[in-house]
Design a protein around this motif. Structure first.
Motif, PDB file in Angstrom:
ATOM      1  N   ILE A 271       0.832  -1.203   0.000  1.00  0.00           N
ATOM      2  CA  ILE A 271       0.000   0.000   0.000  1.00  0.00           C
ATOM      3  C   ILE A 271       0.867   1.254   0.000  1.00  0.00           C
ATOM      4  O   ILE A 271       0.593   2.222  -0.718  1.00  0.00           O
TER       5      ILE A 271
ATOM      6  N   SER B 120       0.800   3.714  -3.168  1.00  0.00           N
ATOM      7  CA  SER B 120       0.361   5.087  -2.931  1.00  0.00           C
ATOM      8  C   SER B 120       1.443   6.089  -3.319  1.00  0.00           C
ATOM      9  O   SER B 120       1.141   7.164  -3.854  1.00  0.00           O
TER      10      SER B 120
ATOM     11  N   TRP C  78      -8.209   3.174   0.749  1.00  0.00           N
ATOM     12  CA  TRP C  78      -7.989   1.775   1.115  1.00  0.00           C
ATOM     13  C   TRP C  78      -9.059   1.260   2.081  1.00  0.00           C
ATOM     14  O   TRP C  78      -9.239   0.051   2.229  1.00  0.00           O
TER      15      TRP C  78
END
Length: 204
Positions: A114, A118, A186
């Motif tokens: 993540i 990102s 998320w």
């Protein structure tokens, strides 16, 4: 007769992704932007077909840019809507099984993935998309970014998870702070959908 594409039905209500994505953004994004891609794609395909019937090579070539842009927009958004789910319907619940194993193998952990996803997606200059894709040739997961509405197939990857970072996807709510949008989204990722796409990609 060129095939007519249609706006796919959303799997949830326009306000179902709140507070992460407001109903106002969803209404604009889905009913205006995505619909425009569909309508413009159909118009471009008609122009291409007319030029093809006339043997007009210049006309066929000139129509391809609009087909790529609007067709990509339709493909990308059609995946994006299914990649999201209301929190009450499992949005944000972490992935399991083979997909989680693949993420851990490739990126170390879900959190590390993540963070990397990102970072790469947040760094896109202008408009574009961040993707988790499956490289069938290498049999591995890869993060990729695409400018504008370019579909992931142009990078020879099968799309599993896409996040739209065009300003229309977040600006009304998050203003110019794209990192906040990328942090919050998320919470509504539909990992079950991503798992299904991963299983299908492996068996294709």
């Amino acid at each position: 007769m060129a095939k007519k594409y249609e706006l796919p039905k959303l799997p949830y209500e326009l306000n179902a992704l709140e507070p992460v994505i407001s109903s106002q953004i969803m209404d604009l994004h889905y009913n205006k932007h995505h619909l425009a891609y569909v309508n413009n794609l159909n118009a471009a395909l008609e122009k291409y077909e007319e030029a093809q019937n006339k043997g007009d090579l210049d006309g066929m070539i000139s129509a391809q840019g609009a087909i790529k842009f609007n067709g990509g927009g339709h493909i990308n958004h059609s995946i994006f809507w299914t990649n999201l789910a209301p929190i009450s319907q499992g949005g944000g619940e972490p992935p399991k099984g083979a997909l989680l194993e693949a993420i851990n193998k490739e990126f170390g952990s879900l959190d590390a993935f993540i963070q990397e996803f990102s970072a790469q997606t947040g760094a896109i200059q202008g408009s574009g998309w961040g993707w988790l894709g499956y490289n069938k040739k290498r049999k591995r997961l890869e993060i990729a970014v695409c400018p504008n509405q370019d579909p992931l197939v142009l990078q020879n990857l099968i799309p599993l998870l896409g996040i739209d970072v065009w300003e229309h996807a977040y600006y009304l709510q998050y203003k110019n702070v794209r990192p906040d949008y990328l942090k919050n989204i998320w919470k509504i990722i539909n990992w079950k959908n991503v798992e299904e796409r991963y299983a299908k990609a492996q068996s294709a």
